[in-house]
Enzyme design. Structure first.
Site, PDB file in Angstrom:
ATOM      1  N   GLY B  12       0.987  -1.186   0.092  1.00 45.64           N
ATOM      2  CA  GLY B  12       0.006  -0.446   0.113  1.00 45.64           C
ATOM      3  C   GLY B  12       0.993   1.481   0.050  1.00 45.64           C
ATOM      4  N   TYR B  13       0.318   2.557   0.441  1.00 49.92           N
ATOM      5  CA  TYR B  13       1.240   3.632   0.371  1.00 49.92           C
ATOM      6  C   TYR B  13       2.225   3.944   0.921  1.00 49.92           C
ATOM      7  CZ  TYR B  13      -2.823   5.530  -2.032  1.00 49.92           C
ATOM      8  OH  TYR B  13      -3.644   5.819  -2.907  1.00 49.92           O
ATOM      9  N   VAL B  81      -0.045 -12.567   3.966  1.00 51.07           N
ATOM     10  CA  VAL B  81       0.796 -13.093   5.672  1.00 51.07           C
ATOM     11  C   VAL B  81      -0.472 -13.900   6.176  1.00 51.07           C
ATOM     12  CG1 VAL B  81       1.280 -11.809   6.992  1.00 51.07           C
ATOM     13  CG2 VAL B  81       1.826 -11.037   4.717  1.00 51.07           C
ATOM     14  N   GLU B 170     -16.749  11.611   0.272  1.00 52.83           N
ATOM     15  CA  GLU B 170     -15.692  11.036  -1.754  1.00 52.83           C
ATOM     16  C   GLU B 170     -16.741  10.490  -2.771  1.00 52.83           C
ATOM     17  OE1 GLU B 170     -11.685  10.646  -1.290  1.00 52.83           O
ATOM     18  OE2 GLU B 170     -11.621  13.094  -1.241  1.00 52.83           O
ATOM     19  N   ASP B 300      -1.562   2.585   8.430  1.00 55.03           N
ATOM     20  CA  ASP B 300      -3.201   3.064   9.400  1.00 55.03           C
ATOM     21  C   ASP B 300      -2.384   1.700   9.913  1.00 55.03           C
ATOM     22  OD1 ASP B 300      -4.475   3.985   7.400  1.00 55.03           O
ATOM     23  OD2 ASP B 300      -5.466   1.998   6.100  1.00 55.03           O
ATOM     24  N   LYS B 378      -6.970  18.210  -5.443  1.00 55.47           N
ATOM     25  CA  LYS B 378      -7.659  16.884  -5.210  1.00 55.47           C
ATOM     26  C   LYS B 378      -6.377  15.968  -6.148  1.00 55.47           C
ATOM     27  CE  LYS B 378      -8.966  13.737  -2.643  1.00 55.47           C
ATOM     28  NZ  LYS B 378      -8.487  13.044  -1.735  1.00 55.47           N
TER      29      LYS B 378
END
Lengths: 404, 404
Positions: B12-13, B81, B170, B300, B378
């Site tokens: 991910g990010y 995982v 959003e 996160d 954005k």
């Protein structure tokens, strides 16, 4: 002003071709013409298998009726016919009723289910724009769900087509082309998807030349289509079907059964007091109902005998449009005076599409054509149907020119 | 050859930005780097609401991992995982296990359901490419079915979004733009469709400036969105929800509830022996697990305290990528020698999209922006995230340039 009232029921190939011809041949003061149709659009029912497979957008196969009719001469009523009352010379609609002096019944077909248990509830039929786009979405929804379930459900990727006749084979040809796109869209191996044709006869496309049948099967099998021939659909459930082949029953798990094996005339014909034969009206040579000479019947509701083989002609767009020409001629003769014509079917050949760029069929007295040539001819036929209904303008707007 | 083994869990990010930085700063012989991810692609999770609404194709928001990593330096393992074992310095995968000297946990979020009955079974969440495209197809399927049923089912056209936070708003913004397209596709009056946001707080976007909130509500209400504020989702059923507002319960018929109100860290964190706080690891200033200094946690799964307001920072892509930069720096320092850095979050502002051409938010120390300006910002932010992960090449390939 004592104009005869002509009412045409249905804006399919038969009804709309009749209207197109009438509005050319009759003046504003000759007759009061009313066209009744459930939707405000006509659709090319022979193209619906493409919309159902998702290979051609449904908007390409429909046209607004008001764009096709001359509103100075033809009154369009958007309503659903609920009953035909030929003895009272009137038609009941959901929101009213209409009286007529001459009636044209062109109400088309509906699915025949032959009493197969669960078919009506659990199988899809390709009978309208609404149904075609539902099939497209239903299939795509199965693919979308597949990778979201902890236990992969093969029934989502098993697609059953009931019937290896014209509609079934044309639909399978499109679907076989669509599946690789769906597999890419939802990250699914093509090899996991099964596309199975269940046909009760020992062959697909019964009545076609064996060479053409072999060509079609090879083309479809090369794209992964499986055929179960001599196989009877015994039951359709929400999550599977039962098939009987050579006396043995087999269950196949599937969420998608598309029934393309049988059509019958609109049930309103049988429910009316028009004399019927197999649910249709066996018309006179002038295409009138024998019991009511002010009622003409065209298209899938009409039964016309093919004396050469002593069987009725199958319901096709081709015969519907030829009937409409004679029907319109005879109406004009009745209104303005003149000779009534007899209907004679001229077989211009039949081409069965096998997907975007493949087809097979016979033209001009039986010449067999295959592949690109046949595919090209198929598009010519499709465009010709548009021309009959809406002229050059409609061909340019909705025609099929992807011929290379 | 005694290279330290660095294992990064999740592309991910957080995980991918760490890898992008590591492969720049470390030579082939400095370390043995392994990246583990369930899919063979990275996806922009902050773009998934667009894929779910059907306004941006999901392929636009994903990239093949092998296109992003330098395979001479990074070994990619596509696997899931199943357990983190920090005491044994290893990670269990579905199809094997990996030992590490340094571990980076970037396993992202999953939906938090707060024990609401039926939510897990009957609501959708926007948590992956698979889920996003299922939501898109599910909604379209409802529209496709609507005109095929003799009794119109309003529950097919009632769409519920649970949560008026960032993701919920959003998503609603995109869906409000998508609905007119779906209405046209399936011949449905726009006025029949209801799009309802259910939010437990008395406001949407809690924590945002009241002017920005008002702007967002006006923009969405103008496109037909309804808000139920101070409303608690009490139950989710397959065909409806129960909402309690001002002490009164109301049932709303719906086939579509999208839950966007709560996320938690991947459950593997809580199940590991890493010390957790609210299911996350409250990391040291170097972004290490307090109990295991060879384990870094980013994104996160990491809890970082915002001392100014004495609350944790919310999980965003912005903080994940900033953490990844520090994490990578510290790994390089541990491998090659050097000072470890402390993480400090720099708030570059937050912009909430309200659909293709509308947005609102604050930038550079609190300046409020609206409408086209915000929408442009954005897209700049979205493109910046691509740049961090895949450089200019990725921006050109997947970036958002529809800025006029």
């Amino acid at each position: 002003m004592n104009q005869p009232k002509i009412v045409i029921l249905g804006a399919g190939y038969g009804g709309l071709t009749t209207v197109a011809k009438l509005q050319k041949k009759l003046g504003v003061n000759d007759a009061h013409i009313t066209l009744v149709n459930k939707n405000d659009y006509h659709y090319e029912s022979t193209w619906l298998h493409e919309a159902a497979a998702g290979t051609l957008h449904h908007d390409r196969s429909r046209v607004k009726i008001t764009d096709l009719i001359n509103s100075a001469k033809v009154n369009f009523v958007q309503d659903t016919v609920t009953a035909i009352k030929p003895d009272e010379k009137k038609v009941e609609l959901q929101d009213g009723e209409l009286e007529y002096d001459y009636l044209v019944v062109g109400l088309g077909f509906e699915a025949a289910t032959f009493g197969i248990p669960g078919l009506l509830e659990n199988a899809f039929t390709i009978g309208s724009i609404n149904k075609a786009r539902l099939i497209r979405q239903h299939i795509e929804h199965q693919f979308a769900q597949y990778n979201n379930e902890p236990e992969a459900k093969q029934e989502r990727l098993n697609l059953i087509v009931g019937g290896g006749g014209f509609t079934g084979i044309e639909f399978v040809g499109e679907l076989a082309n669509r599946i690789p796109e769906l597999c890419e869209e939802y990250d699914i191996d093509r090899s996991k998807v099964r596309l199975i044709v269940v046909e009760a006869m020992d062959t697909i496309m019964p009545g076609f030349d064996p060479d053409l049948i072999e060509y079609a099967m090879n083309s479809l099998e090369a794209r992964g289509v499986e055929f179960k021939l001599g196989a009877f659909l015994k039951e359709v459930r929400a999550d599977g079907i039962t098939v009987e082949q050579n006396g043995e029953k087999e269950d196949i798990a599937t969420m998608t059964t598309v029934w393309a094996a049988g059509v019958r005339a609109n049930h309103l014909v049988e429910e009316s007091s028009l004399e019927d034969n197999r649910g249709k009206v066996e018309v006179t040579p002038e295409l009138r109902a024998p019991s009511h000479e002010d009622v003409f019947v065209v298209g899938d509701c009409a039964l016309v005998w093919n004396k050469e083989i002593d069987r009725p002609y199958p319901p096709t767009a081709q015969i519907a449009m030829q009937e409409a020409e004679v029907c319109a001629h005879n109406l004009v003769a009745l209104v303005k005076g003149g000779e009534l014509e007899h209907f004679e079917f001229i077989n211009r050949g039949t081409v069965c599409s096998l997907g975007e760029d493949d087809a097979m069929g016979s033209i001009f007295g039986g010449k067999k054509i295959y592949g690109w040539t046949a595919s090209f001819m198929k598009k010519v036929i499709d465009n010709r149907a548009l021309y009959k209904i809406g002229g050059v303008g409609l061909v340019l707007k909705k025609g099929k020119f992807n011929i290379l």
